[in-house]
Design a protein around this motif. Structure first.
Motif, mmCIF file in Angstrom:
data_model
loop_
_atom_site.group_PDB
_atom_site.id
_atom_site.type_symbol
_atom_site.label_atom_id
_atom_site.label_comp_id
_atom_site.label_asym_id
_atom_site.label_seq_id
_atom_site.Cartn_x
_atom_site.Cartn_y
_atom_site.Cartn_z
ATOM 1 N N ALA A 96 0.821 -1.207 0.000
ATOM 2 C CA ALA A 96 0.000 0.000 0.000
ATOM 3 C C ALA A 96 0.859 1.264 0.000
ATOM 4 O O ALA A 96 0.597 2.206 -0.759
ATOM 5 C CB ALA A 96 -0.944 -0.011 1.204
ATOM 6 N N VAL A 97 1.891 1.293 0.832
ATOM 7 C CA VAL A 97 2.787 2.457 0.854
ATOM 8 C C VAL A 97 3.499 2.592 -0.488
ATOM 9 O O VAL A 97 3.636 3.701 -1.030
ATOM 10 C CB VAL A 97 3.789 2.351 2.024
ATOM 11 C CG1 VAL A 97 4.886 3.392 1.909
ATOM 12 C CG2 VAL A 97 3.053 2.498 3.356
ATOM 13 N N ALA A 98 3.927 1.474 -1.066
ATOM 14 C CA ALA A 98 4.573 1.514 -2.377
ATOM 15 C C ALA A 98 3.622 2.041 -3.445
ATOM 16 O O ALA A 98 4.036 2.772 -4.358
ATOM 17 C CB ALA A 98 5.087 0.125 -2.755
ATOM 18 N N GLU A 99 2.344 1.690 -3.331
ATOM 19 C CA GLU A 99 1.352 2.194 -4.287
ATOM 20 C C GLU A 99 1.316 3.716 -4.281
ATOM 21 O O GLU A 99 1.252 4.350 -5.341
ATOM 22 C CB GLU A 99 -0.054 1.675 -3.937
ATOM 23 C CG GLU A 99 -0.356 0.311 -4.452
ATOM 24 C CD GLU A 99 -1.819 -0.070 -4.239
ATOM 25 O OE1 GLU A 99 -2.689 0.829 -4.152
ATOM 26 O OE2 GLU A 99 -2.087 -1.278 -4.179
ATOM 27 N N VAL A 100 1.327 4.307 -3.104
ATOM 28 C CA VAL A 100 1.270 5.766 -3.007
ATOM 29 C C VAL A 100 2.445 6.389 -3.753
ATOM 30 O O VAL A 100 2.282 7.341 -4.525
ATOM 31 C CB VAL A 100 1.253 6.218 -1.535
ATOM 32 C CG1 VAL A 100 1.461 7.728 -1.426
ATOM 33 C CG2 VAL A 100 -0.053 5.820 -0.869
ATOM 34 N N GLU A 164 -4.079 -2.043 -6.311
ATOM 35 C CA GLU A 164 -5.503 -2.231 -6.036
ATOM 36 C C GLU A 164 -5.879 -2.055 -4.569
ATOM 37 O O GLU A 164 -7.017 -2.283 -4.195
ATOM 38 C CB GLU A 164 -5.932 -3.621 -6.511
ATOM 39 C CG GLU A 164 -5.092 -4.737 -5.929
ATOM 40 C CD GLU A 164 -5.340 -6.086 -6.582
ATOM 41 O OE1 GLU A 164 -5.221 -7.076 -5.859
ATOM 42 O OE2 GLU A 164 -5.632 -6.139 -7.783
ATOM 43 N N LEU A 165 -4.946 -1.619 -3.756
ATOM 44 C CA LEU A 165 -5.206 -1.551 -2.324
ATOM 45 C C LEU A 165 -5.678 -0.186 -1.837
ATOM 46 O O LEU A 165 -6.430 -0.104 -0.866
ATOM 47 C CB LEU A 165 -3.943 -1.929 -1.533
ATOM 48 C CG LEU A 165 -3.450 -3.359 -1.698
ATOM 49 C CD1 LEU A 165 -2.098 -3.528 -1.022
ATOM 50 C CD2 LEU A 165 -4.466 -4.336 -1.118
ATOM 51 N N ASN A 167 -6.939 2.580 -3.805
ATOM 52 C CA ASN A 167 -7.876 3.334 -4.639
ATOM 53 C C ASN A 167 -7.266 4.651 -5.124
ATOM 54 O O ASN A 167 -7.863 5.713 -5.018
ATOM 55 C CB ASN A 167 -9.184 3.576 -3.881
ATOM 56 C CG ASN A 167 -10.307 4.035 -4.802
ATOM 57 O OD1 ASN A 167 -10.261 3.829 -6.012
ATOM 58 N ND2 ASN A 167 -11.310 4.667 -4.223
ATOM 59 N N GLY A 168 -6.025 4.566 -5.631
ATOM 60 C CA GLY A 168 -5.392 5.728 -6.231
ATOM 61 C C GLY A 168 -4.792 6.721 -5.262
ATOM 62 O O GLY A 168 -4.521 7.869 -5.625
ATOM 63 N N ALA A 169 -4.546 6.318 -4.020
ATOM 64 C CA ALA A 169 -4.032 7.246 -3.002
ATOM 65 C C ALA A 169 -2.689 7.849 -3.411
ATOM 66 O O ALA A 169 -1.843 7.190 -3.999
ATOM 67 C CB ALA A 169 -3.886 6.535 -1.662
ATOM 68 N N THR A 170 -2.521 9.131 -3.071
ATOM 69 C CA THR A 170 -1.253 9.817 -3.298
ATOM 70 C C THR A 170 -0.683 10.389 -1.992
ATOM 71 O O THR A 170 0.342 11.061 -2.006
ATOM 72 C CB THR A 170 -1.410 10.955 -4.333
ATOM 73 O OG1 THR A 170 -2.535 11.763 -3.976
ATOM 74 C CG2 THR A 170 -1.590 10.400 -5.728
ATOM 75 N N TYR A 171 -1.354 10.128 -0.884
ATOM 76 C CA TYR A 171 -0.889 10.577 0.426
ATOM 77 C C TYR A 171 -1.179 9.489 1.451
ATOM 78 O O TYR A 171 -2.124 8.710 1.289
ATOM 79 C CB TYR A 171 -1.619 11.856 0.874
ATOM 80 C CG TYR A 171 -1.265 13.072 0.085
ATOM 81 C CD1 TYR A 171 -0.261 13.932 0.521
ATOM 82 C CD2 TYR A 171 -1.931 13.382 -1.103
ATOM 83 C CE1 TYR A 171 0.073 15.069 -0.201
ATOM 84 C CE2 TYR A 171 -1.594 14.509 -1.835
ATOM 85 C CZ TYR A 171 -0.596 15.346 -1.382
ATOM 86 O OH TYR A 171 -0.264 16.464 -2.103
#
Length: 200
Positions: A96-100, A164-165, A167-171
């Motif tokens: 999840a952190v990597a997604e951001v 996919e975890l 939902n497009g988070a950037t923060y």
């Protein structure tokens, strides 16, 4: 007529050819002892690496079975960020952190590289995007097992793992703090000790 190659040059060429042959033999031996799945994971084009690993799962068991990861500067930056920002999180929390970070790279509102995103604002104390880069404490890796673990997540994300975890988070921030900006963006997820938000 002048001779272009003397006996010393021919001898040196012969020595070089012998050394090269020995090295090639050692390489063949090492490759024959390496499991095929590992070779495929290392040598496949990046878009094929995930397929070589099978279905992505956000579990410790999945991370454990992956080969040790490595990479260039972008991998190093992402691995470092995951280590200092989230190494105590579950596998799902790491992804999840990597997604951001990856979402920021793609957003157009942040620098267009992983290293650029992570080091944005670094220089003035506590004026950066990722606190560990500007808190005045040297970044020293003490837990090699944790480094290897987060490095696998970084490799998968750089190779195109689905996001996919969050939902497009950037923060994101931990549950231990309440930054003022969190009131400005919709929360998209809570995973482990982190809350995730998407800039609208």
């Amino acid at each position: 007529m002048l001779a272009l190659m003397g006996p010393g040059i021919a001898s040196a060429d012969g020595q070089l050819a012998g050394q090269l042959s020995d090295l090639m033999g050692q390489e063949r031996q090492a490759l024959s002892a390496t499991p095929e799945a590992r070779l495929l994971a290392v040598t496949a084009p990046s878009e094929d690496r995930l397929a070589a690993m099978g279905d992505l799962a956000y579990t410790e068991a999945f991370l454990t079975q992956l080969p040790t990861a490595s990479g260039g500067a972008e991998w190093q930056c992402l691995t470092e960020a995951l280590y200092f920002e989230a190494r105590g999180e579950s596998a799902q929390g790491l992804f999840a952190v990597a997604e951001v970070i990856m979402n920021r790279v793609d957003s157009g509102r942040f620098p267009g590289s992983v290293c650029g995103v992570i080091h944005q604002g670094t220089g003035a104390q506590y004026q950066c995007q990722f606190t560990y880069t500007c808190d005045g404490t040297p970044e020293v890796v003490h837990e090699q097992a944790a480094w290897a673990r987060v490095g696998k997540v970084a490799r998968l994300m750089l190779d195109g793992a689905d996001r996919e975890l969050t939902n497009g988070a950037t923060y994101y921030h931990t549950t231990a703090v309440r930054p003022s900006w969190a009131r400005s963006f919709p929360q998209t997820a809570q995973i482990g000790a982190h809350l995730f938000y998407r800039q609208t």
